[in-house]
Scaffold this motif. Sequence first.
Motif, PDB file in Angstrom:
ATOM      1  N   PHE A 156      43.111  41.386  71.595  1.00 44.04           N
ATOM      2  CA  PHE A 156      41.770  41.899  71.336  1.00 44.04           C
ATOM      3  C   PHE A 156      40.740  40.776  71.405  1.00 44.04           C
ATOM      4  O   PHE A 156      39.644  40.948  71.915  1.00 44.04           O
ATOM      5  CB  PHE A 156      41.717  42.580  69.965  1.00 44.04           C
ATOM      6  N   PHE A 157      41.101  39.620  70.870  1.00 48.51           N
ATOM      7  CA  PHE A 157      40.193  38.470  70.895  1.00 48.51           C
ATOM      8  C   PHE A 157      39.916  38.023  72.321  1.00 48.51           C
ATOM      9  O   PHE A 157      38.768  37.764  72.692  1.00 48.51           O
ATOM     10  CB  PHE A 157      40.800  37.330  70.075  1.00 48.51           C
ATOM     11  N   PHE A 193      37.398  42.394  65.403  1.00 48.74           N
ATOM     12  CA  PHE A 193      38.661  43.031  65.028  1.00 48.74           C
ATOM     13  C   PHE A 193      39.827  42.056  65.171  1.00 48.74           C
ATOM     14  O   PHE A 193      40.691  41.985  64.294  1.00 48.74           O
ATOM     15  CB  PHE A 193      38.925  44.267  65.883  1.00 48.74           C
ATOM     16  N   GLY A 194      39.861  41.315  66.264  1.00 51.27           N
ATOM     17  CA  GLY A 194      40.929  40.336  66.456  1.00 51.27           C
ATOM     18  C   GLY A 194      40.915  39.255  65.399  1.00 51.27           C
ATOM     19  O   GLY A 194      41.964  38.810  64.922  1.00 51.27           O
ATOM     20  N   ASP A 195      39.723  38.838  64.986  1.00 48.46           N
ATOM     21  CA  ASP A 195      39.609  37.805  63.962  1.00 48.46           C
ATOM     22  C   ASP A 195      40.061  38.334  62.599  1.00 48.46           C
ATOM     23  O   ASP A 195      40.772  37.657  61.865  1.00 48.46           O
ATOM     24  CB  ASP A 195      38.164  37.314  63.888  1.00 48.46           C
ATOM     25  N   ARG A 196      39.662  39.534  62.264  1.00 50.79           N
ATOM     26  CA  ARG A 196      40.021  40.122  60.969  1.00 50.79           C
ATOM     27  C   ARG A 196      41.488  40.542  60.913  1.00 50.79           C
ATOM     28  O   ARG A 196      42.084  40.550  59.844  1.00 50.79           O
ATOM     29  CB  ARG A 196      39.153  41.339  60.656  1.00 50.79           C
ATOM     30  N   ALA A 197      42.078  40.903  62.025  1.00 52.82           N
ATOM     31  CA  ALA A 197      43.458  41.385  62.034  1.00 52.82           C
ATOM     32  C   ALA A 197      44.476  40.253  62.091  1.00 52.82           C
ATOM     33  O   ALA A 197      45.646  40.474  61.806  1.00 52.82           O
ATOM     34  CB  ALA A 197      43.669  42.315  63.224  1.00 52.82           C
ATOM     35  N   GLU A 198      44.032  39.072  62.431  1.00 52.72           N
ATOM     36  CA  GLU A 198      44.959  37.954  62.574  1.00 52.72           C
ATOM     37  C   GLU A 198      45.528  37.561  61.212  1.00 52.72           C
ATOM     38  O   GLU A 198      44.806  37.380  60.243  1.00 52.72           O
ATOM     39  CB  GLU A 198      44.238  36.758  63.197  1.00 52.72           C
ATOM     40  N   ILE A 229      49.417  44.743  60.354  1.00 53.13           N
ATOM     41  CA  ILE A 229      48.912  44.893  61.723  1.00 53.13           C
ATOM     42  C   ILE A 229      49.805  44.136  62.701  1.00 53.13           C
ATOM     43  O   ILE A 229      50.113  44.630  63.786  1.00 53.13           O
ATOM     44  CB  ILE A 229      47.455  44.414  61.804  1.00 53.13           C
ATOM     45  N   MET A 230      50.252  42.949  62.304  1.00 46.61           N
ATOM     46  CA  MET A 230      51.074  42.138  63.206  1.00 46.61           C
ATOM     47  C   MET A 230      52.417  42.794  63.504  1.00 46.61           C
ATOM     48  O   MET A 230      52.967  42.633  64.580  1.00 46.61           O
ATOM     49  CB  MET A 230      51.308  40.746  62.603  1.00 46.61           C
ATOM     50  N   PRO A 245      46.556  40.889  67.751  1.00 47.54           N
ATOM     51  CA  PRO A 245      45.114  40.601  67.642  1.00 47.54           C
ATOM     52  C   PRO A 245      44.611  39.601  68.675  1.00 47.54           C
ATOM     53  O   PRO A 245      43.445  39.641  69.046  1.00 47.54           O
ATOM     54  CB  PRO A 245      44.971  40.037  66.236  1.00 47.54           C
ATOM     55  N   GLU A 246      45.485  38.716  69.139  1.00 47.73           N
ATOM     56  CA  GLU A 246      45.049  37.728  70.135  1.00 47.73           C
ATOM     57  C   GLU A 246      44.600  38.402  71.424  1.00 47.73           C
ATOM     58  O   GLU A 246      43.689  37.923  72.101  1.00 47.73           O
ATOM     59  CB  GLU A 246      46.178  36.746  70.445  1.00 47.73           C
TER      60      GLU A 246
END
Length: 78
Positions: free
Chosen positions: A51-52, A30-35, A40-41, A48-49
């Motif tokens: 979540f990563f 999720f963090g990778d896809r949302a970045e 989302i930002m 997202p960072e």
Amino acid sequence: MNDVLRALGFGLVKLLIAVAAGVGTGLIVFGDRAEGRPEIMEGRIPPPEMFFSVGAGLLTTAALLLVMFFFPRRTPRQ
């Protein structure tokens, strides 16, 4: 009775490992896809960072649990 409790403990540890690995992998994906996605930002959810990093921590937890579970410390029998 001791065997039942031991089997229950092993099952609980295996379940904990599976949950930590699954949730950690999901958070990393999720963090990778949302970045880099502006909707989302700029939203109200955490960045997202985060979540990563939480996902990486959970995967590390799962790896350490696996190591400790499959390679237990040797203790002398009394």
